[in-house]
Design a protein around this motif. Structure first.
Motif, PDB file in Angstrom:
ATOM      1  N   ALA A   5     -30.987 -28.221  32.059  1.00 19.84           N
ATOM      2  CA  ALA A   5     -30.992 -26.796  31.230  1.00 19.84           C
ATOM      3  C   ALA A   5     -31.271 -25.254  31.969  1.00 19.84           C
ATOM      4  N   THR A   6     -32.515 -26.024  32.272  1.00 17.96           N
ATOM      5  CA  THR A   6     -32.745 -24.546  32.822  1.00 17.96           C
ATOM      6  C   THR A   6     -32.763 -23.708  34.282  1.00 17.96           C
ATOM      7  N   ASP A  43     -31.466 -22.406  37.527  1.00  9.78           N
ATOM      8  CA  ASP A  43     -30.443 -21.431  37.961  1.00  9.78           C
ATOM      9  C   ASP A  43     -29.577 -21.418  37.611  1.00  9.78           C
ATOM     10  N   ARG A  55     -26.336 -23.838  38.209  1.00  6.86           N
ATOM     11  CA  ARG A  55     -25.919 -24.650  37.373  1.00  6.86           C
ATOM     12  C   ARG A  55     -24.032 -24.179  37.663  1.00  6.86           C
TER      13      ARG A  55
END
Lengths: 158, 898
Positions: free
Chosen positions: A123-124, A126, A130
């Motif tokens: 989820a983190t 960039d 993503r």
């Protein structure tokens, strides 16, 4: 221009659903993978003709055996700083019937990755990454980001 | 059998397309037995072949259709729209079945009883009184057994069918897209229609023979094969170029002669394959009669579709690209352009509306004209809509001409249709139409006259594949410019006569007493600066009516290049028309002069923000021109069309002398009068005075101005409301309000004798000025009015002829040649062929004044032919032409007799 044809035995193909074969390459130290079935060619580019006024991601055009292929600068595409690589390689893929070649730092290998190593995008990740990453694989050489070619080529033009 | 089946599908699809067209024709000319025979024969063939191949559904539908046709032929059934609609429905059903069959490889299951019952009911109803002897409507059960029936009925039926299959398979064809089975080649239609068949049987054999003969000289080729061939030829051309390039650097050797031969053969081969790809434009049209007919029935209008030049050939690829836009526009015309019968009659027009399609070749381009005689576009509504949709502002639109307002229909997100019907909404998709046409390097122009119709003129290149291009270089990068757009090359350096100068920051070139706006390729593309050498080249390019120069570093030679479309992600860049591989194997971009033209006369192109906003504001338009902005007699901006200015000079104030109460300056061999912008101008004793010079061959005048501000490129939007002498009105140019200067006013001040009135003349004479350019109307009108001519203006030939219908009379008619709707030549023809105006002197005023233009003008009936190219000389040439046209004994029409 030197061209290395990718010769992939049918067995290396992603026949079973439990594994998929990737061509790996690195950009700014990061390992990436493109499904081997989508790779047409791997080459060392020379004479890249620039396209002034074009999108920044487009490094230029090359003549690949009579076909005009658009060279995508992966560093720009992935919002990475410009490097000072002495040698570069190109991985030619096709998206929507149009040939593109990805300008990368170096090309690795063809590796077969079992489905079990596949993880969804963290989820983190960039936002740019993503968008273009299909999944992330845990490999011996570190994390491999599997790219989604069509999304990678969806470069916004003004 | 598989091949046979494929053939059958393609054949039948073609027959259906012909049926569509022929039925619509037949509905209009129901007494024409030739058409009916042809229709009957086609339907019969479909039925027969379906039976032969064992396709019961197809066969039964065709049989039902044939049934009605038979009754038409025997006169048992009246040809009514309802009956024709039913047959068309049957054709649609067959078409639907074919599509399914093509996908599935076999006839789909299902029933057509609904349609067949309806058709039979009609046939029954009509033939009920005389039933018995006529062709008996077949019941469904019997029909579904149509396939095997021939074998039950014995040999003769089978033999007949076999003959028909043979006939079908040997019919003449030209190269056709199998992927596009609905295409029906025009020649087939023509050939079929031209065979008069008073009786069914006898001539049929002759026809079969003839078609068999024709079959021997033409074959059907899959489109992929041709496309492949074209790609190979392209590669061959490239290889040839590469060889030639290598040879060029060598001394004469053994390769030279064979290489030349190879070169010629390659060229011929290229020509041949290009010709092979050519298809008549009629192929893109053949659906239209049906569409118009259905629309007419649906809306209760009467519409006639007239098609001319259907045999005009163009490249397959181009054809594909314009097919949908054409269909869209014809639909629009039928749905919205043409009024219903009652309204037409009330407007004094024939009840039947006409949509005319016309295609023709001209100088390497195809022109397609789509004209309707309907109500025309509603300018008022377009105005309101454009403002409501935020495309422009009230203030901006107030200064626009009707022509400019009409252009809004090409903008994305514009629709004037209050009710969007099932068919079309006028304006919906016109932006797509324009985009499609421009994508293939074409242009579209529009003109509309309220109450009398709308005309679109599309101009497209013949082929897209291989073009001749000039190779240029800027900042060590090479580019190709299509030769079609290149007018000439000018070498410029500090030493040469031709020099690049700048007005403010905009580069211009003095070229034969004209200022040519320039665009630097380096600047436009943001290329890195390069050296200090001032030796450069200017490629004078033309896009539509615009001429401008492209500054490049070097010019190589002309090469035949194979245009390859740029990758989709590059298509957002408007500078390029595609890319190509040169003879030496390098990849280069093909420049799109259309995209570059919007940079001409722009503020330095290095400012990318200005580029973007400009690009978004307006695409290249045909009525854009370059303006010189300056200040004089006040702080307001003044604008003058750049083409009128021959020089911008800075004069030494000390060199200004007084002669006869006027300021003059010695300029070359002559005295040049200096005219202040207004009487309040304060002349300097010291320093420099900026002037704009207007000149003809031996006379020049200078207009004193305070400051030259800029050169901009914009649409001309004059509002004709200025009371101030010397001003035509105000306009918004490049976002700034500016007064448009009336050059003729100052010419008159400088050379009073040019415009002295013939005061002795008792009666005012009447002149009709026909020109679609508001600029020239505004330029010429004051010249004439100041000489006591009463001037009436018309936008084009159609408007001019309307004045004739209104009973107006003129002493002279001055007309432009190139105009929408009805051009000058056609207007001259129309004037000369009707007694009312046949004796009126006719003067042509055109920007094309080559020898052949002049002779064509004279042939059409013009007494005099003037070039527009030099407007400053206009008063003089016009005076002479008027004198000659009206009669030598007359008083000088513009100048007092000396």
């Amino acid at each position: 221009m030197t061209t290395i044809e990718t010769t992939v035995a049918p067995s290396a193909d992603n026949h079973g659903k439990d594994a998929e074969a990737f061509v790996t390459f690195t950009v700014a130290g990061q390992l990436f993978g493109v499904p081997v079935t989508q790779v047409q060619d791997i080459l060392t580019p020379d004479a890249i003709a620039p396209v002034p006024g074009g999108p920044p991601e487009v490094r230029g055009l090359i003549n690949l055996r009579g076909r005009i292929v658009t060279v995508i600068d992966m560093r720009t595409r992935l919002a990475l700083p410009r490097g000072d690589e002495k040698t570069v390689m190109c991985v030619t893929v096709e998206s929507d019937g149009e040939p593109y070649t990805l300008l990368v730092d170096s090309v690795g290998d063809v590796i077969k990755l079992p489905r079990s190593l596949r993880e969804a995008n963290p989820a983190t990740l960039d936002a740019v990454w993503r968008d273009v990453a299909d999944a992330v694989y845990r490999t011996d050489q570190g994390l491999l980001v599997a790219l989604h070619i069509d999304r990678l080529m969806a470069i916004e033009t003004k | 059998m598989d091949d046979l089946f494929q053939e059958f599908l393609a054949e039948t699809a073609e027959s259906l397309a012909v049926l569509d067209v022929e039925l619509v024709r037949f509905e209009r000319e129901s007494s024409d037995t030739t058409i009916l025979s042809n229709i009957f024969r086609l339907m019969h063939t479909i039925k027969g072949t379906s039976g032969f191949l064992g396709l019961p559904r197809l066969g039964s539908v065709a049989h039902a259709g044939e049934n009605i046709l038979g009754k038409f032929r025997d006169g048992e059934l009246e040809v009514t729209p309802r009956a024709v609609t039913l047959i068309l429905k049957a054709i649609d059903r067959i078409r639907g079945l074919l599509t399914e069959m093509e996908a599935a490889g076999a006839e789909p299951a299902g029933s057509d009883a609904d349609l067949i019952d309806e058709i039979n009911a009609l046939a029954e109803g009509a033939s009920a009184p005389s039933c018995g002897s006529g062709a008996e409507p077949a019941g469904l059960d019997e029909l579904s057994n149509l396939g095997p029936r021939f074998s039950e009925d014995g040999f003769p039926v089978a033999a007949e069918l076999l003959v028909e299959v043979a006939e079908v398979l040997s019919a003449p064809f030209q190269v056709l897209a199998l992927a596009e089975p609905v295409l029906a080649p025009e020649p087939v239609m023509a050939a079929a229609a031209s065979h008069a068949l008073p009786k069914e049987d006898q001539p049929k054999q002759a026809e079969v023979k003839e078609q068999a003969a024709a079959a021997a000289s033409s074959i059907r080729v899959n489109v992929d094969v041709i496309e492949n061939l074209m790609t190979l030829i392209s590669e061959l051309v490239l290889t040839r170029n590469q060889l030639l390039q290598t040879q060029r650097g060598q001394k004469d050797n053994d390769f030279k002669v064979p290489l030349q031969r190879l070169s010629h053969i390659t060229s011929d081969l290229q020509d041949g394959v290009t010709r092979m790809r050519m298809q008549p434009i009629g192929n893109a049209w053949n659906k239209l009669p049906r569409i118009v007919r259905d629309l007419a029935v649906e809306t209760g209008k009467k519409i006639e579709l007239v098609m001319k030049g259907a045999e005009t050939e163009l490249d397959r690829q181009v054809l594909e690209m314009i097919k949908d836009p054409l269909t869209h526009m014809v639909r629009n015309s039928a749905d919205h352009g043409i009024e219903n019968g009652a309204n037409r009659l009330a407007a004094g027009k024939p009840e039947t509306g006409t949509i005319a399609l016309d295609a023709y070749h001209e100088s390497g381009h195809i022109y397609i004209r789509i004209a309707d005689d309907g109500r025309g576009l509603n300018v008022e509504r377009i105005r309101q809509k454009a403002v409501a949709n935020g495309l422009t502002t009230e203030a901006a639109i107030a200064g626009m001409s009707e022509q400019q307002i009409l252009q809004f229909i090409f903008r994305p997100g514009f629709s004037t249709a209050e009710v969007v019907t099932s068919v079309s909404g006028r304006g919906v998709g016109m932006d797509v139409v324009r985009t499609n046409i421009e994508r293939i390097g074409g242009t579209i122009e529009l003109s509309s006259v309220a109450g009398s119709g709308t005309t679109f003129l599309i101009k497209i290149p013949l082929t897209l594949a291989i073009v001749s291009a000039l190779i240029v270089e800027s900042s060590q990068q090479r580019f190709a410019i299509p030769q079609l757009n290149v007018l000439e090359l000018v070498g410029v350096s500090d030493r040469s006569e031709a020099r690049v100068e700048t007005v403010n920051t905009s580069p211009v070139l003095r070229l034969r007493d004209r200022l040519l706006p320039l665009v630097s390729l380096r600047g436009a593309l943001g290329l890195p600066p390069q050296g200090t050498s001032q030796d450069r080249f200017v490629v004078v390019a033309q896009v539509g009516a615009n001429t401008f120069g492209i500054i490049v570093d070097r010019v190589f030679d002309t090469e035949e290049i194979v245009v390859k479309p740029a990758a989709p992600i590059l298509r957002g860049t408007r500078f390029y028309a595609g890319n190509t591989i040169l003879g030496d194997g390098s990849v280069i971009m093909i420049l799109d002069p259309n995209g570059l033209s919007s940079f001409a006369g722009q503020i330095d192109a290095g400012d990318s923000k200005a580029q973007d906003s400009h690009g978004a504001a307006a695409g290249p338009m045909s009525n854009r021109s370059s303006f010189l902005l300056f200040r004089a007699g006040g702080t307001e901006l003044k604008a003058i069309p750049l083409e009128l200015v021959s020089r911008i000079e800075e004069l030494d104030a000390k060199a200004i002398e007084h002669v006869g109460g006027r300021r003059v300056i010695q300029y070359g061999q002559h005295l040049m009068p200096l005219v202040p912008f207004d009487a309040a101008h304060s002349w300097k004793d010291q320093g420099h005075q900026k002037v704009l010079v207007f000149s003809d061959n031996d006379r020049s005048m200078a207009l004193a101005v305070d400051e030259v501000v800029d050169i901009v490129c914009d649409e001309l939007t004059v509002e004709l409301s200025s009371e101030h002498p010397g001003l035509l009105g105000s306009a918004i140019i490049a976002g700034k309000a500016a007064d448009i200067v009336d050059v003729s006013h100052f010419l008159a001040l400088a050379f009073a004798d040019w415009f002295e009135l013939a005061k002795s003349r008792a009666a005012t004479r009447r002149a009709l000025l026909v020109d679609d350019s508001p600029f020239f109307r505004n330029l010429v009108t004051p010249l004439l009015t100041s000489a006591r001519w009463s001037v009436t203006t018309a936008n084009d030939g159609v408007e001019a002829l309307k004045l004739r219908e209104d009973g107006q009379q003129f002493d002279v008619i001055i007309s432009d040649i190139e105009m929408p709707n009805l051009d000058g030549l056609a207007l001259a023809g129309a004037i000369r062929s009707d007694a009312r105006w046949s004796r009126v002197p006719l003067i042509a005023l055109s920007s094309h004044a080559e020898e052949n233009d002049v002779s064509a003008g004279r042939e059409a009936g013009f007494d005099e032919y003037l070039a527009k190219s030099d407007p400053t000389r206009l008063p003089e040439t016009l005076a002479r032409a008027l004198r000659q046209a009206i009669g030598r004994g007359e008083t000088d029409p513009l100048r007092r007799a000396s």
